[in-house]
Scaffold this motif. Structure first.
Motif, mmCIF file in Angstrom:
data_model
loop_
_atom_site.group_PDB
_atom_site.id
_atom_site.type_symbol
_atom_site.label_atom_id
_atom_site.label_comp_id
_atom_site.label_asym_id
_atom_site.label_seq_id
_atom_site.Cartn_x
_atom_site.Cartn_y
_atom_site.Cartn_z
ATOM 1 N N ARG A 19 0.850 -1.187 0.000
ATOM 2 C CA ARG A 19 0.000 0.000 0.000
ATOM 3 C C ARG A 19 0.884 1.234 0.000
ATOM 4 O O ARG A 19 1.669 1.429 0.936
ATOM 5 N N TYR A 80 -4.050 7.070 -1.195
ATOM 6 C CA TYR A 80 -3.462 5.730 -1.091
ATOM 7 C C TYR A 80 -3.568 4.995 -2.427
ATOM 8 O O TYR A 80 -4.443 5.277 -3.236
ATOM 9 N N GLN A 82 -3.617 0.962 -3.035
ATOM 10 C CA GLN A 82 -3.518 -0.430 -2.599
ATOM 11 C C GLN A 82 -3.227 -1.290 -3.816
ATOM 12 O O GLN A 82 -4.003 -1.290 -4.776
#
Length: 124
Positions: A19, A80, A82
Motif C-alpha cells: 500500500r 493511497y 492499494q
C-alpha cells in the motif's frame, strides 16, 4: 503550492501486496484531484489511477484494473494506492500528483504538483 511525499514502496514477491501513501501539505487537499503514475526503467512515465476530490470517482489503467485501488482520506490529507496481486511488470518508481480544481485525469500534463516518487520492486 502543494508538497507531496510518497511512502510505502519496497521489495515484494510476485502475488504480494503493497500500500502506497502520498501525504500532502500546503493548500486545501480536498480541492485537488489526485493521481498515481509510474515509470519503469527505460520506459516513459505512465498513468496508473486517478481519484476526484471527494473520492467518489476513480479511473484506472487497464494494466492495473481489478488489482489496484486508489482511495483518499481528506481528513488526513493522504491518498493511497492499494496494490494487490503484484507482478514483476509492476516494478517502477511510483509518483503521486495533484491537480488543482480539476476532475480525474489520465493525462500527465493535467497535474500541477508531483512527489519525488517511491520505488516498488516485484520479484518473480
Amino acid at each position: 503550492q502543494v508538497q507531496l511525499v510518497e511512502s510505502g514502496g519496497g521489495l515484494v514477491q510476485a502475488g504480494g501486496s503493497l500500500r502506497l501513501s502520498c501525504a500532502a501539505a500546503g493548500r486545501t487537499f480536498s480541492n485537488y484531484a489526485m493521481g498515481w503514475f509510474r515509470q519503469a526503467p527505460g520506459k516513459e512515465r505512465e498513468f496508473v489511477a486517478s481519484i476526484n476530490w471527494s473520492g467518489g470517482t476513480s479511473i484506472y489503467a487497464d494494466s492495473v484494473k481489478g488489482r489496484f485501488t486508489i482511495s483518499r482520506d481528506n481528513a488526513k490529507n493522504t491518498v493511497y494506492l492499494q496494490m494487490n496481486s503484484l507482478k514483476p511488470e509492476d516494478t517502477a518508481v511510483y509518483y503521486c500528483a495533484a491537480r488543482r480544481f480539476g476532475n480525474i485525469s489520465n493525462y500527465q500534463r493535467a497535474y500541477d504538483y508531483w512527489g519525488q516518487g517511491t520505488q516498488v520492486t516485484v520479484s518473480s
